[in-house]
Design an enzyme around this catalytic site. Structure first.
Site, short mmCIF file in Angstrom:
data_model
loop_
_atom_site.label_atom_id
_atom_site.label_comp_id
_atom_site.label_asym_id
_atom_site.label_seq_id
_atom_site.Cartn_x
_atom_site.Cartn_y
_atom_site.Cartn_z
N HIS A 138 35.67 26.70 28.85
CA HIS A 138 35.09 25.68 29.73
C HIS A 138 33.58 25.81 29.87
O HIS A 138 32.87 24.82 29.92
CB HIS A 138 35.76 25.83 31.10
CG HIS A 138 35.48 24.72 32.05
ND1 HIS A 138 35.66 23.39 31.73
CD2 HIS A 138 35.05 24.75 33.35
CE1 HIS A 138 35.36 22.65 32.78
NE2 HIS A 138 34.97 23.44 33.76
N ARG A 188 41.08 31.09 39.37
CA ARG A 188 41.11 30.56 38.00
C ARG A 188 41.26 31.62 36.91
O ARG A 188 42.09 31.48 36.01
CB ARG A 188 39.76 29.90 37.74
CG ARG A 188 39.85 28.46 37.48
CD ARG A 188 38.46 27.96 37.15
NE ARG A 188 38.28 26.66 37.76
CZ ARG A 188 37.26 25.86 37.51
NH1 ARG A 188 36.31 26.23 36.69
NH2 ARG A 188 37.18 24.70 38.08
N GLU A 210 34.28 23.85 47.16
CA GLU A 210 35.00 24.31 45.97
C GLU A 210 35.15 25.82 46.02
O GLU A 210 34.50 26.49 46.84
CB GLU A 210 34.23 23.90 44.70
CG GLU A 210 34.38 22.43 44.36
CD GLU A 210 33.68 22.05 43.07
OE1 GLU A 210 32.82 22.81 42.59
OE2 GLU A 210 33.97 20.96 42.56
N HIS A 252 39.21 27.47 31.78
CA HIS A 252 39.93 26.71 32.79
C HIS A 252 41.42 26.90 32.50
O HIS A 252 41.84 26.79 31.35
CB HIS A 252 39.55 25.22 32.67
CG HIS A 252 39.97 24.42 33.86
ND1 HIS A 252 41.28 24.10 34.09
CD2 HIS A 252 39.26 23.90 34.88
CE1 HIS A 252 41.35 23.41 35.22
NE2 HIS A 252 40.14 23.27 35.71
N ARG A 292 30.65 32.25 36.46
CA ARG A 292 29.93 31.13 37.07
C ARG A 292 30.67 30.59 38.28
O ARG A 292 31.88 30.39 38.25
CB ARG A 292 29.82 29.99 36.04
CG ARG A 292 29.29 28.71 36.61
CD ARG A 292 29.46 27.56 35.64
NE ARG A 292 30.83 27.14 35.55
CZ ARG A 292 31.26 25.88 35.73
NH1 ARG A 292 30.39 24.94 36.01
NH2 ARG A 292 32.53 25.56 35.61
C1 LIG Z 1 35.08 18.70 31.77
C2 LIG Z 1 33.89 19.38 32.41
C3 LIG Z 1 33.72 19.34 33.79
C4 LIG Z 1 32.61 19.98 34.38
N1 LIG Z 1 32.41 19.86 35.75
C5 LIG Z 1 31.28 20.40 36.30
C6 LIG Z 1 30.98 20.19 37.68
O1 LIG Z 1 31.70 19.51 38.40
N2 LIG Z 1 29.84 20.76 38.18
C7 LIG Z 1 28.99 21.51 37.42
O2 LIG Z 1 27.97 22.01 37.93
N3 LIG Z 1 29.25 21.71 36.11
C8 LIG Z 1 30.35 21.16 35.53
N4 LIG Z 1 30.59 21.35 34.20
C9 LIG Z 1 29.57 22.04 33.39
C10 LIG Z 1 28.36 21.13 33.21
O3 LIG Z 1 28.81 19.81 33.00
C11 LIG Z 1 27.50 21.57 32.00
O4 LIG Z 1 27.18 22.93 32.13
C12 LIG Z 1 26.20 20.76 31.96
O5 LIG Z 1 26.48 19.38 31.96
C13 LIG Z 1 25.39 21.12 30.71
O6 LIG Z 1 24.31 20.23 30.62
P1 LIG Z 1 23.23 20.41 29.45
O7 LIG Z 1 22.20 19.37 29.66
O8 LIG Z 1 22.83 21.83 29.37
O9 LIG Z 1 24.07 20.11 28.11
P2 LIG Z 1 24.98 18.88 27.70
O10 LIG Z 1 25.21 17.91 28.78
O11 LIG Z 1 26.19 19.47 27.05
O12 LIG Z 1 24.11 18.14 26.59
C14 LIG Z 1 23.83 18.73 25.36
C15 LIG Z 1 22.99 17.76 24.54
O13 LIG Z 1 22.46 18.44 23.42
C16 LIG Z 1 22.64 17.66 22.26
N5 LIG Z 1 22.64 18.57 21.12
C17 LIG Z 1 23.35 19.71 20.95
N6 LIG Z 1 23.05 20.28 19.77
C18 LIG Z 1 22.13 19.47 19.18
C19 LIG Z 1 21.44 19.51 17.95
N7 LIG Z 1 21.63 20.48 17.05
N8 LIG Z 1 20.58 18.51 17.66
C20 LIG Z 1 20.37 17.49 18.53
N9 LIG Z 1 21.00 17.41 19.72
C21 LIG Z 1 21.86 18.39 20.03
C22 LIG Z 1 23.93 16.93 22.51
O14 LIG Z 1 24.05 15.80 21.67
C23 LIG Z 1 23.74 16.56 23.98
O15 LIG Z 1 22.92 15.43 24.07
C24 LIG Z 1 31.69 20.70 33.58
C25 LIG Z 1 31.87 20.75 32.21
C26 LIG Z 1 32.94 20.09 31.62
C27 LIG Z 1 33.09 20.14 30.13
#
Ligand SMILES: Cc1cc2nc3c(=O)[nH]c(=O)nc-3n(C[C@H](O)[C@H](O)[C@H](O)COP(=O)(O)OP(=O)(O)OC[C@H]3O[C@@H](n4cnc5c(N)ncnc54)[C@H](O)[C@@H]3O)c2cc1C
Length: 538
Positions: free
Chosen positions: A351, A290, A122, A244, A386
């Site tokens: 994004h 990007r 990538e 994005h 990032r």
């Molecule tokens: C469309 C898209 C494509 C992507 N593609 C990639 C990729 O290919 N590779 C890569 O490395 N990254 C990618 N990213 C970024 C990556 O997916 C995220 O940075 C990562 O998944 C974040 O994970 P996390 O566990 O920190 O949070 P999340 O997966 O966002 O989870 C957050 C959690 O917190 C909970 N939560 C939030 N606030 C509260 C609250 N007040 N009370 C209770 N629960 C709460 C939510 O319900 C959820 O369960 C992408 C992002 C998107 C949107």
């Protein structure tokens, strides 16, 4: 009736970060994992590309480190980058053990190391180092981790629970600073319950929902950043938001990304009158990086006052389009756009949130007993921009490191004694929810217009003025009415917006994802923007 719960570890968030941490804790600990909607609601489920890691024999830790530093515009913390990359292989091995079905390919990596998974490349990476599960990596990872968590009797998975605020010794007027748990709205009962815990973990994801257009799911409201700030934690680099360039612009399409591969295959960006504009911005035209493409689109939208631009691939044969981009073709057709004959209306979309709650290598925040991991945290890995697929890696590496740290501290930390219940005696049911809906729209629109891809000092001042008015109004509403998910999210979003604006105003230069017309050049000295609530106005 509100309820009292006690757990050894309270994990707020059920994405890649929260589930990794929970699964790395020993089976004798009582662990609660909360999600404010369904468990799959976070960004993790939607990640497409994959996870960056040093897996191929021809790749090196040094090369991954250097690529990350290059992308980060001089602001990455080299120790955090090295720590993350050095732990990348074991994080992937752990995911494979959990049953993540990464795409296999015995020949594709061109070596005889026996490594059986396909690696792709990538932007910014000088090697093939992205392990993936077809183009739905996040869903594959989430599903495997959730299945493992469901098999563990010590892990309680609780949906529809919205953490409202952290409970700290300071908040309770006790001696000390420790975090003792959180107040959590149960959306089924409408009551705010008290969750006491020996250790509390923020794994709440990013804050891209602060912008009108975003690729993120609805819950990306920066709840963890806002809760940590109110509890006394420093936050850093919140001015760096990654956009994005091409998200489908359609009233019913909430957050559908149009893959960059379309531009890779010759799609052209056009204004509503059909004119191309990328050649005016960069000699690489539509294939510029990007941030440059996003900036050019934003510039043209603002200059002409238009709602979107168009991505046009109609000059390619219809059969080619349908076979190369079946998902985009089908999805757009569902919205009445036949991409073989019509250009696709697109806008850039927020994004990824590069900044967040400041943590060290174990995920410790400034408040004892409180950890932050995943997109909600600021580890220093991403710097001012990032690099693709480093974000999921950060979730696994820091989720596992924080779990190890909790295990090391178990002997010293006991369960907090009974905590006071949430006081709802002074509030009534709201009869004016229109205020929430209105403020929500206003906030996201002015953040888009004034604190978006291209900034100026004047726009930032306008945004600062408006956000202060909104914060006052929201605070008053919050003091008088019962909490709801919408109100909790709006309150957090407005606070995080204010922190983003303040961070952007402090940065008197253009660097990485922060671009301002008033200071178009980078300064010679690269520094983080650190905000400290103990010396702040709020
Ligand atoms: C469309 C898209 C494509 C992507 N593609 C990639 C990729 O290919 N590779 C890569 O490395 N990254 C990618 N990213 C970024 C990556 O997916 C995220 O940075 C990562 O998944 C974040 O994970 P996390 O566990 O920190 O949070 P999340 O997966 O966002 O989870 C957050 C959690 O917190 C909970 N939560 C939030 N606030 C509260 C609250 N007040 N009370 C209770 N629960 C709460 C939510 O319900 C959820 O369960 C992408 C992002 C998107 C949107």
């Amino acid at each position: 009736m509100s309820q009292q719960f006690q757990h050894d570890v309270l994990v707020i968030g059920s994405g890649a970060a929260g589930l990794s941490l929970a699964l790395n804790l020993p089976a004798h600990l009582r662990v609660a994992v909360l999600s404010k909607g369904e468990l799959a609601n976070g960004s993790t489920f939607w990640a497409q590309g994959g996870v960056a890691a040093v897996l191929d024999d021809t790749d090196t830790v040094q090369s991954h480190v250097e690529d990350t530093l290059n992308a980060g515009g001089g602001l990455c913390h080299e120790d955090a980058v090295r720590f993350t990359v050095e732990h990348s292989r074991e994080a992937i091995e752990w995911l494979i053990e959990q049953g993540v079905p990464f795409t296999r390919d015995e020949q594709a990596n061109g070596d005889d190391s026996g490594f059986e998974f396909h690696l792709t490349r990538e932007g910014g990476h000088s090697h093939r180092r992205i392990i993936h599960a077809a183009d739905a990596t996040g869903a594959a990872i989430f599903t495997a981790l959730l299945e493992q968590a469901r098999r563990r009797p010590n892990i309680e998975l609780l949906e529809q629970r919205v953490a409202v605020d952290l409970i700290t010794e300071r908040r309770l007027g006790l001696n000390g600073q420790r975090c003792l748990g959180a107040y959590v709205l149960d959306r089924n009962s409408g009551e705010v319950d008290t969750f006491g815990a020996r250790f509390t973990v923020l794994a709440t994801g990013g804050a891209a929902k602060v912008y009108l257009y975003t690729s993120n799911p609805d819950g990306a409201c920066g709840d963890g950043i806002a809760m940590a700030w109110r509890a006394g934690c420093r936050v850093a680099n919140l001015e760096f938001n990654q956009f994005h360039p091409t998200c489908l612009y359609h009233p019913q399409a909430k957050s559908f990304l149009i893959t960059e591969a379309l531009r890779g295959e010759g799609a052209l960006l056009r204004l509503p009158n059909g004119e191309r504009f990328m050649p005016r911005f960069d000699e690489r035209e539509e294939l510029a990086p990007r941030d440059i493409v996003a900036r050019a689109i934003d510039h043209e939208m603002k200059r002409l006052g238009i709602d979107c631009v168009y991505l046009d691939i109609t000059h390619k044969p219809a059969e080619f389009i349908k076979t190369h981009f079946p998902t985009v073709y089908e999805r757009c057709l569902g919205f009445g756009i036949d991409i073989t004959r019509q250009p696709i209306p697109v806008v850039p979309a927020a994004h990824y949130t590069c900044g967040g709650v400041m943590v060290d290598e174990q995920g410790h925040t400034d408040v004892p007993g409180l950890y932050a991991i995943g997109e909600t945290s600021f580890t220093g890995l991403h710097g001012a921009n990032r690099m693709a697929s480093n974000s999921l890696l950060e979730c696994f590496v820091y989720g596992r490191a924080a779990a190890a740290d909790i295990i090391a501290q178990l002997q010293q930390i006991g369960m907090p004694s009974t905590l006071p219940c949430w006081d709802a005696s002074q509030v009534t049911d709201s009869d004016e929810d229109v205020i929430i809906a209105h403020n929500w729209d206003e906030l996201r629109r002015f953040m888009w217009d004034y604190v978006g891809i291209v900034r100026t000092s004047k726009r930032l001042q306008r945004a600062a003025h408006r956000v202060r008015m909104l914060l006052d109004e929201i605070d008053e509403f919050y003091s008088n009415y019962k909490v709801s998910r919408d109100l909790i999210e709006l309150r957090n979003l407005a606070l995080v917006a204010e922190l983003m604006i303040r961070s952007a105003m402090q940065r008197k230069e253009s660097r990485g994802l922060h671009y301002t017309l008033d200071y178009p050049q980078p300064l010679s000295d690269a520094r983080d923007t650190v905000l400290d609530p103990t010396v702040s106005r709020h």
